[in-house]
Write an enzyme that holds these catalytic residues in place. Structure first.
Site, PDB file in Angstrom:
ATOM      1  N   MET A 181      46.883  54.736 -20.764  1.00  0.00           N
ATOM      2  CA  MET A 181      45.687  53.967 -21.134  1.00  0.00           C
ATOM      3  C   MET A 181      45.370  54.211 -22.612  1.00  0.00           C
ATOM      4  O   MET A 181      45.296  55.355 -23.060  1.00  0.00           O
ATOM      5  CB  MET A 181      44.472  54.394 -20.294  1.00  0.00           C
ATOM      6  N   SER A 230      42.796  40.279 -23.940  1.00  0.00           N
ATOM      7  CA  SER A 230      42.044  39.396 -24.832  1.00  0.00           C
ATOM      8  C   SER A 230      42.889  38.838 -25.976  1.00  0.00           C
ATOM      9  O   SER A 230      42.671  37.694 -26.397  1.00  0.00           O
ATOM     10  CB  SER A 230      40.802  40.110 -25.363  1.00  0.00           C
ATOM     11  N   SER A 257      47.144  40.541 -19.163  1.00  0.00           N
ATOM     12  CA  SER A 257      46.186  41.043 -18.188  1.00  0.00           C
ATOM     13  C   SER A 257      45.327  39.880 -17.700  1.00  0.00           C
ATOM     14  O   SER A 257      44.552  39.299 -18.460  1.00  0.00           O
ATOM     15  CB  SER A 257      45.293  42.117 -18.813  1.00  0.00           C
ATOM     16  N   GLY A 298      38.957  43.895 -23.815  1.00  0.00           N
ATOM     17  CA  GLY A 298      38.346  43.669 -25.126  1.00  0.00           C
ATOM     18  C   GLY A 298      37.904  44.905 -25.880  1.00  0.00           C
ATOM     19  O   GLY A 298      37.125  44.798 -26.824  1.00  0.00           O
ATOM     20  N   HIS A 313      47.377  47.404 -11.247  1.00  0.00           N
ATOM     21  CA  HIS A 313      46.836  48.620 -11.862  1.00  0.00           C
ATOM     22  C   HIS A 313      45.576  48.985 -11.091  1.00  0.00           C
ATOM     23  O   HIS A 313      44.554  48.302 -11.183  1.00  0.00           O
ATOM     24  CB  HIS A 313      46.544  48.316 -13.347  1.00  0.00           C
ATOM     25  N   ASP A 333      44.345  43.818 -12.647  1.00  0.00           N
ATOM     26  CA  ASP A 333      43.461  44.986 -12.710  1.00  0.00           C
ATOM     27  C   ASP A 333      42.550  45.037 -11.490  1.00  0.00           C
ATOM     28  O   ASP A 333      41.649  44.216 -11.335  1.00  0.00           O
ATOM     29  CB  ASP A 333      42.627  44.931 -13.990  1.00  0.00           C
ATOM     30  N   GLY A 376      43.586  47.083 -25.737  1.00  0.00           N
ATOM     31  CA  GLY A 376      43.504  46.825 -27.170  1.00  0.00           C
ATOM     32  C   GLY A 376      44.821  46.468 -27.838  1.00  0.00           C
ATOM     33  O   GLY A 376      44.935  46.554 -29.063  1.00  0.00           O
ATOM     34  N   ASP A 404      48.176  49.981 -22.238  1.00  0.00           N
ATOM     35  CA  ASP A 404      47.165  49.056 -21.732  1.00  0.00           C
ATOM     36  C   ASP A 404      45.829  49.329 -22.421  1.00  0.00           C
ATOM     37  O   ASP A 404      45.269  50.423 -22.285  1.00  0.00           O
ATOM     38  CB  ASP A 404      47.039  49.262 -20.212  1.00  0.00           C
ATOM     39  N   PHE A 420      37.172  47.810 -18.706  1.00  0.00           N
ATOM     40  CA  PHE A 420      36.841  46.510 -19.299  1.00  0.00           C
ATOM     41  C   PHE A 420      37.914  46.064 -20.286  1.00  0.00           C
ATOM     42  O   PHE A 420      38.549  46.903 -20.944  1.00  0.00           O
ATOM     43  CB  PHE A 420      35.489  46.592 -20.026  1.00  0.00           C
ATOM     44  N   MET A 427      39.764  47.005  -9.609  1.00  0.00           N
ATOM     45  CA  MET A 427      38.724  48.017  -9.882  1.00  0.00           C
ATOM     46  C   MET A 427      37.730  48.031  -8.733  1.00  0.00           C
ATOM     47  O   MET A 427      37.362  46.975  -8.215  1.00  0.00           O
ATOM     48  CB  MET A 427      37.973  47.661 -11.172  1.00  0.00           C
ATOM     49  N   MET A 451      42.473  50.889 -10.427  1.00  0.00           N
ATOM     50  CA  MET A 451      41.415  51.749 -10.955  1.00  0.00           C
ATOM     51  C   MET A 451      40.417  51.953  -9.831  1.00  0.00           C
ATOM     52  O   MET A 451      39.336  51.358  -9.804  1.00  0.00           O
ATOM     53  CB  MET A 451      40.792  51.095 -12.200  1.00  0.00           C
ATOM     54  N   HIS A 461      49.736  41.250 -15.152  1.00  0.00           N
ATOM     55  CA  HIS A 461      49.041  42.523 -14.939  1.00  0.00           C
ATOM     56  C   HIS A 461      47.728  42.242 -14.203  1.00  0.00           C
ATOM     57  O   HIS A 461      46.886  41.467 -14.665  1.00  0.00           O
ATOM     58  CB  HIS A 461      48.776  43.176 -16.299  1.00  0.00           C
TER      59      HIS A 461
HETATM   60  C1  DX5 Z   1      41.133  47.840 -18.777  1.00  0.00           C
HETATM   61  C2  DX5 Z   1      42.303  47.155 -18.105  1.00  0.00           C
HETATM   62  C3  DX5 Z   1      43.130  46.348 -19.014  1.00  0.00           C
HETATM   63  C4  DX5 Z   1      42.404  45.242 -19.753  1.00  0.00           C
HETATM   64  C5  DX5 Z   1      43.083  45.096 -21.081  1.00  0.00           C
HETATM   65  O1  DX5 Z   1      40.621  48.791 -17.925  1.00  0.00           O
HETATM   66  O2  DX5 Z   1      43.131  48.107 -17.485  1.00  0.00           O
HETATM   67  O3  DX5 Z   1      44.280  45.847 -18.362  1.00  0.00           O
HETATM   68  O4  DX5 Z   1      42.392  44.012 -19.116  1.00  0.00           O
HETATM   69  O5  DX5 Z   1      42.410  44.168 -21.845  1.00  0.00           O
HETATM   70  P1  DX5 Z   1      42.557  44.080 -23.429  1.00  0.00           P
HETATM   71  O6  DX5 Z   1      43.994  43.771 -23.722  1.00  0.00           O
HETATM   72  O7  DX5 Z   1      41.622  42.977 -23.787  1.00  0.00           O
HETATM   73  O8  DX5 Z   1      42.155  45.416 -23.980  1.00  0.00           O
HETATM   74 ZN    ZN Z   2      45.085  47.414 -16.685  1.00  0.00          ZN
END
Ligand code: DX5
Ligand code: ZN
Length: 225
Positions: free
Chosen positions: A142, A199, A9, A150, A67, A36, A178, A176, A148, A38, A69, A34
């Site tokens: 998800m 992360s 990501s 991390g 992705h 993101d 953690g 996606d 976010f 938003m 959002m 990936h």
């Molecule tokens: C969160 C994103 C993820 C995020 C994952 O809303 O969709 O793609 O970057 O980050 P980690 O792998 O650190 O959870």
């Molecule tokens: Zn994502």
């Protein structure tokens, strides 16, 4: 059998050096990047949009797994198609009334349509999109609340992955949030084949090693099933 795809990501990358960060991840063995997107409305965070995808596309041929959002995904199809996005994954919570039109438009712009769901949304909401004559080609489950990087992986989401894999053996199922060395086996054994990791990859001293560990877990689970 569905192919393992490891997708760092880029939200966890140094956005000021996006092109070199993308190249670094590909050198480390990433399959997809990936991205993101938003809007500060569907989720509280605000990140990037089509102009950044367009800039990055000039530096890489990689599959850009976007992705969305955002509250109005339909508004993003045309600009992202032009910008060179590869996959366009929208949220079911933001497209209850117009997903049919959305999927059609995404395909007409040469992108791969995917649908995502938040932790609180049941998978039953996705079945119409998977059973349609013009179905989505990827489901993104998800495993944290979107917004976010991390955050902590939610193992209880694996029931969704298991059910989807049982019903759709050849579907791309992405997880996606953690994901990393300590959580990948849960996702892989449940049947996920596309793994997003922010992360855990960017925070590692050896990202290539983490990417190959994620891939191996998916491959091993597939062999055992
Ligand atoms: C969160 C994103 C993820 C995020 C994952 O809303 O969709 O793609 O970057 O980050 P980690 O792998 O650190 O959870
Ligand atoms: Zn994502």
């Amino acid at each position: 059998m569905v192919k393992p795809k490891i997708a760092p990501s880029m939200l966890s990358s140094d956005f000021a050096n996006l092109a070199s960060e993308a190249e670094r991840m590909l050198q480390c063995g990433a399959d997809w990047l990936h991205m993101d997107i938003m809007d500060g409305h569907f989720v509280p965070n605000l990140t990037i949009g089509a102009p950044v995808i367009e800039s990055l596309r000039k530096h890489t041929k990689a599959y850009l797994d976007c992705h969305l959002m955002v509250s109005n995904p339909l508004d993003y199809v045309e600009p992202l198609g032009k910008a060179g996005a590869s996959g366009f994954t929208f949220h079911i919570e933001a497209s209850k009334d117009n997903w049919k039109e959305l999927v059609q438009l995404i395909k007409s712009k040469g992108m791969t349509p995917g649908v995502s769901l938040k932790p609180g949304t049941p998978i039953e909401d996705l079945y119409p999109l998977l059973e349609d004559e013009n179905p989505v080609e990827l489901v993104l489950v998800m495993t944290v609340e979107p917004g976010f990087g991390g955050q902590k992986f939610m193992p209880e989401m694996m029931d969704k992955v298991r059910t989807l894999r049982k019903n759709y053996p050849s579907l791309d199922i992405e997880v996606d949030g953690g994901l990393g060395p300590s959580t990948i086996d849960m996702a892989a054994s449940a049947g996920a084949n596309c793994i997003v990791a922010g992360s855990s990859v960017f925070g590692a001293s050896d990202p290539a090693q983490v990417i190959s560990l994620l891939r191996k877990s998916v491959e091993d689970s597939q062999k055992n099933n």
